[in-house]
Motif scaffolding. Structure first.
Motif, PDB file in Angstrom:
ATOM      1  N   PHE A 138      19.920  -5.698  -1.542  1.00 33.04           N
ATOM      2  CA  PHE A 138      18.440  -5.854  -2.189  1.00 33.04           C
ATOM      3  C   PHE A 138      17.216  -4.531  -1.842  1.00 33.04           C
ATOM      4  O   PHE A 138      17.753  -3.893  -1.061  1.00 33.04           O
ATOM      5  CB  PHE A 138      17.652  -6.691  -1.064  1.00 33.04           C
ATOM      6  CG  PHE A 138      18.512  -8.149  -1.191  1.00 33.04           C
ATOM      7  CD1 PHE A 138      18.462  -9.293  -2.144  1.00 33.04           C
ATOM      8  CD2 PHE A 138      20.044  -8.095  -0.972  1.00 33.04           C
ATOM      9  CE1 PHE A 138      18.837 -10.402  -1.587  1.00 33.04           C
ATOM     10  CE2 PHE A 138      20.722  -9.190  -0.233  1.00 33.04           C
ATOM     11  CZ  PHE A 138      19.857 -10.572  -1.061  1.00 33.04           C
ATOM     12  N   LEU A 139      16.448  -4.692  -2.971  1.00 33.58           N
ATOM     13  CA  LEU A 139      15.268  -3.863  -2.915  1.00 33.58           C
ATOM     14  C   LEU A 139      14.399  -4.013  -1.600  1.00 33.58           C
ATOM     15  O   LEU A 139      13.932  -5.209  -2.336  1.00 33.58           O
ATOM     16  CB  LEU A 139      15.199  -3.504  -4.388  1.00 33.58           C
ATOM     17  CG  LEU A 139      15.490  -2.721  -5.017  1.00 33.58           C
ATOM     18  CD1 LEU A 139      15.270  -2.326  -6.280  1.00 33.58           C
ATOM     19  CD2 LEU A 139      15.635  -1.056  -4.385  1.00 33.58           C
ATOM     20  N   VAL A 140      14.041  -3.722  -0.481  1.00 38.35           N
ATOM     21  CA  VAL A 140      12.983  -4.291   0.215  1.00 38.35           C
ATOM     22  C   VAL A 140      12.009  -3.300   0.253  1.00 38.35           C
ATOM     23  O   VAL A 140      11.658  -2.719   0.389  1.00 38.35           O
ATOM     24  CB  VAL A 140      13.081  -4.458   1.731  1.00 38.35           C
ATOM     25  CG1 VAL A 140      12.461  -4.822   2.331  1.00 38.35           C
ATOM     26  CG2 VAL A 140      14.949  -4.799   1.608  1.00 38.35           C
ATOM     27  N   ILE A 141      10.680  -4.056  -0.460  1.00 37.46           N
ATOM     28  CA  ILE A 141       9.292  -3.425  -0.769  1.00 37.46           C
ATOM     29  C   ILE A 141       8.472  -3.777   0.154  1.00 37.46           C
ATOM     30  O   ILE A 141       8.041  -4.558   0.437  1.00 37.46           O
ATOM     31  CB  ILE A 141       8.793  -3.355  -1.977  1.00 37.46           C
ATOM     32  CG1 ILE A 141       9.897  -2.359  -3.226  1.00 37.46           C
ATOM     33  CG2 ILE A 141       7.552  -2.567  -1.825  1.00 37.46           C
ATOM     34  CD1 ILE A 141       9.439  -3.095  -4.157  1.00 37.46           C
ATOM     35  N   SER A 142       8.126  -3.026   1.262  1.00 37.22           N
ATOM     36  CA  SER A 142       7.313  -3.539   2.682  1.00 37.22           C
ATOM     37  C   SER A 142       5.848  -3.609   2.270  1.00 37.22           C
ATOM     38  O   SER A 142       5.203  -2.502   0.990  1.00 37.22           O
ATOM     39  CB  SER A 142       7.431  -2.477   3.978  1.00 37.22           C
ATOM     40  OG  SER A 142       6.309  -1.392   3.807  1.00 37.22           O
ATOM     41  N   LYS A 143       4.681  -3.795   3.072  1.00 35.34           N
ATOM     42  CA  LYS A 143       3.164  -4.227   2.949  1.00 35.34           C
ATOM     43  C   LYS A 143       3.124  -2.852   2.462  1.00 35.34           C
ATOM     44  O   LYS A 143       1.649  -2.831   1.626  1.00 35.34           O
ATOM     45  CB  LYS A 143       2.978  -5.106   3.102  1.00 35.34           C
ATOM     46  CG  LYS A 143       3.022  -4.345   5.234  1.00 35.34           C
ATOM     47  CD  LYS A 143       2.025  -5.762   5.725  1.00 35.34           C
ATOM     48  CE  LYS A 143       1.814  -5.276   7.450  1.00 35.34           C
ATOM     49  NZ  LYS A 143       1.552  -6.067   7.655  1.00 35.34           N
ATOM     50  N   ASP A 144       3.409  -2.062   3.136  1.00 37.15           N
ATOM     51  CA  ASP A 144       3.028  -1.033   3.204  1.00 37.15           C
ATOM     52  C   ASP A 144       3.484   0.954   2.093  1.00 37.15           C
ATOM     53  O   ASP A 144       2.836   1.184   1.395  1.00 37.15           O
ATOM     54  CB  ASP A 144       3.177   0.352   4.277  1.00 37.15           C
ATOM     55  CG  ASP A 144       2.866   0.074   5.624  1.00 37.15           C
ATOM     56  OD1 ASP A 144       1.889  -0.701   6.133  1.00 37.15           O
ATOM     57  OD2 ASP A 144       3.426  -0.191   7.364  1.00 37.15           O
ATOM     58  N   GLY A 145       4.489  -0.595   1.067  1.00 39.17           N
ATOM     59  CA  GLY A 145       4.931   0.258  -0.164  1.00 39.17           C
ATOM     60  C   GLY A 145       6.038   0.759   0.285  1.00 39.17           C
ATOM     61  O   GLY A 145       6.755   1.728  -0.910  1.00 39.17           O
ATOM     62  N   ASP A 167       6.016 -12.056   6.018  1.00 37.99           N
ATOM     63  CA  ASP A 167       5.216 -10.545   6.173  1.00 37.99           C
ATOM     64  C   ASP A 167       5.173  -9.605   5.611  1.00 37.99           C
ATOM     65  O   ASP A 167       4.629  -8.656   6.054  1.00 37.99           O
ATOM     66  CB  ASP A 167       6.677  -9.783   7.291  1.00 37.99           C
ATOM     67  CG  ASP A 167       7.428  -9.272   6.291  1.00 37.99           C
ATOM     68  OD1 ASP A 167       7.683  -9.773   5.178  1.00 37.99           O
ATOM     69  OD2 ASP A 167       8.209  -8.398   6.809  1.00 37.99           O
ATOM     70  N   GLY A 168       5.157 -10.353   4.236  1.00 42.79           N
ATOM     71  CA  GLY A 168       4.360  -9.579   2.415  1.00 42.79           C
ATOM     72  C   GLY A 168       4.949  -8.308   2.359  1.00 42.79           C
ATOM     73  O   GLY A 168       4.647  -7.933   1.205  1.00 42.79           O
ATOM     74  N   SER A 169       6.166  -8.267   2.547  1.00 42.50           N
ATOM     75  CA  SER A 169       7.498  -7.926   1.801  1.00 42.50           C
ATOM     76  C   SER A 169       7.633  -8.603   1.081  1.00 42.50           C
ATOM     77  O   SER A 169       7.083  -9.572   0.747  1.00 42.50           O
ATOM     78  CB  SER A 169       7.992  -6.875   2.357  1.00 42.50           C
ATOM     79  OG  SER A 169       9.219  -8.732   3.627  1.00 42.50           O
ATOM     80  N   THR A 170       7.926  -7.808   0.442  1.00 41.33           N
ATOM     81  CA  THR A 170       8.201  -8.000  -1.314  1.00 41.33           C
ATOM     82  C   THR A 170      10.163  -7.795  -1.369  1.00 41.33           C
ATOM     83  O   THR A 170      10.555  -6.699  -1.497  1.00 41.33           O
ATOM     84  CB  THR A 170       8.625  -7.965  -2.661  1.00 41.33           C
ATOM     85  OG1 THR A 170       6.671  -7.777  -2.601  1.00 41.33           O
ATOM     86  CG2 THR A 170       8.441  -8.179  -4.190  1.00 41.33           C
ATOM     87  N   ILE A 171      11.386  -8.983  -1.796  1.00 37.66           N
ATOM     88  CA  ILE A 171      12.811  -8.916  -1.618  1.00 37.66           C
ATOM     89  C   ILE A 171      13.059  -8.586  -3.520  1.00 37.66           C
ATOM     90  O   ILE A 171      13.064  -9.893  -3.989  1.00 37.66           O
ATOM     91  CB  ILE A 171      13.306  -9.322  -1.049  1.00 37.66           C
ATOM     92  CG1 ILE A 171      12.940  -9.239   0.829  1.00 37.66           C
ATOM     93  CG2 ILE A 171      14.986  -9.514  -1.011  1.00 37.66           C
ATOM     94  CD1 ILE A 171      13.462 -10.065   1.878  1.00 37.66           C
ATOM     95  N   GLY A 178      16.368  -9.458  -9.688  1.00 40.21           N
ATOM     96  CA  GLY A 178      16.471 -10.591  -9.650  1.00 40.21           C
ATOM     97  C   GLY A 178      14.695 -10.559  -9.941  1.00 40.21           C
ATOM     98  O   GLY A 178      14.309  -9.785  -9.650  1.00 40.21           O
ATOM     99  N   LYS A 179      14.321 -11.749  -9.306  1.00 37.17           N
ATOM    100  CA  LYS A 179      12.567 -12.708  -9.590  1.00 37.17           C
ATOM    101  C   LYS A 179      12.500 -11.914  -8.686  1.00 37.17           C
ATOM    102  O   LYS A 179      13.279 -12.100  -7.169  1.00 37.17           O
ATOM    103  CB  LYS A 179      12.787 -14.097 -10.679  1.00 37.17           C
ATOM    104  CG  LYS A 179      12.560 -13.874 -11.275  1.00 37.17           C
ATOM    105  CD  LYS A 179      12.135 -15.267 -12.011  1.00 37.17           C
ATOM    106  CE  LYS A 179      12.608 -15.854 -12.782  1.00 37.17           C
ATOM    107  NZ  LYS A 179      12.476 -16.565 -13.553  1.00 37.17           N
ATOM    108  N   PRO A 180      11.267 -11.109  -7.759  1.00 41.43           N
ATOM    109  CA  PRO A 180      10.700 -10.323  -6.807  1.00 41.43           C
ATOM    110  C   PRO A 180      10.896 -12.256  -6.047  1.00 41.43           C
ATOM    111  O   PRO A 180      10.526 -13.047  -6.353  1.00 41.43           O
ATOM    112  CB  PRO A 180       9.355 -10.085  -6.563  1.00 41.43           C
ATOM    113  CG  PRO A 180       9.892  -9.438  -8.447  1.00 41.43           C
ATOM    114  CD  PRO A 180      10.834 -10.728  -9.082  1.00 41.43           C
ATOM    115  N   ILE A 181      11.009 -11.943  -4.208  1.00 42.13           N
ATOM    116  CA  ILE A 181      10.529 -12.807  -3.764  1.00 42.13           C
ATOM    117  C   ILE A 181       9.667 -12.306  -2.509  1.00 42.13           C
ATOM    118  O   ILE A 181       9.281 -11.254  -1.802  1.00 42.13           O
ATOM    119  CB  ILE A 181      12.410 -13.023  -2.680  1.00 42.13           C
ATOM    120  CG1 ILE A 181      13.114 -14.001  -3.888  1.00 42.13           C
ATOM    121  CG2 ILE A 181      11.351 -14.342  -1.700  1.00 42.13           C
ATOM    122  CD1 ILE A 181      14.032 -14.213  -3.331  1.00 42.13           C
TER     123      ILE A 181
END
Length: 133
Positions: free
Chosen positions: A81-88, A34-38, A27-30
């Motif tokens: 869900f892939l969760v990418i934190s703001k720290d990577g 808090d700066g993370s991408t789902i 899916g399209k990133p959300i």
């Protein structure tokens, strides 16, 4: 008959292609507050069937009658869900329960790699620290 049946099948396949694409699976990133991408991940299954037959007319004309039909179905199931934190840091949050040992091992792989990487880094840091003394 085969041309008419091919037209029916081609039409069905084109309709399925228009509804199922790469954005359906990944899916399209959300972006969260808090700066993370789902990124949602889904499983897509589809199938179709088509059939037809030629019928002769009772009056004996040269024109045959064709009867045919088709059907299709699409199933879209969210799986993770892939969760990418703001720290990577990347984590996979699986929605469905694990089906077996292989699924469990695959889901644990990123954590194991991170832990091994941290162990190696700590050993190098200790080695560099002891050399400096």
């Amino acid at each position: 008959m085969s041309n008419k049946l091919n037209e029916i099948m081609d039409s069905t396949v084109e309709k399925i292609k228009s509804t199922v694409n790469a954005d359906t699976i990944i899916g399209k990133p959300i972006n969260s507050a808090d700066g993370s991408t789902i990124i949602p991940v889904s499983k897509v299954a589809y199938g179709f069937a088509a059939g037809g037959s030629d019928f002769s007319t009772q009056k004996g004309s040269d024109k045959d009658m064709f009867g045919g039909g088709n059907g299709a179905g699409v199933s879209i199931t969210p799986v993770a869900f892939l969760v990418i934190s703001k720290d990577g840091d990347v984590k996979l949050l699986q929605i469905q329960s694990f089906d077996g040992a292989i699924d469990r091992i695959i889901s644990m792989a990123p954590d194991v790699v991170d832990k091994i990487g941290n162990m190696i880094k700590n050993r190098k840091d200790k080695k560099n620290k002891s050399e400096d003394e």
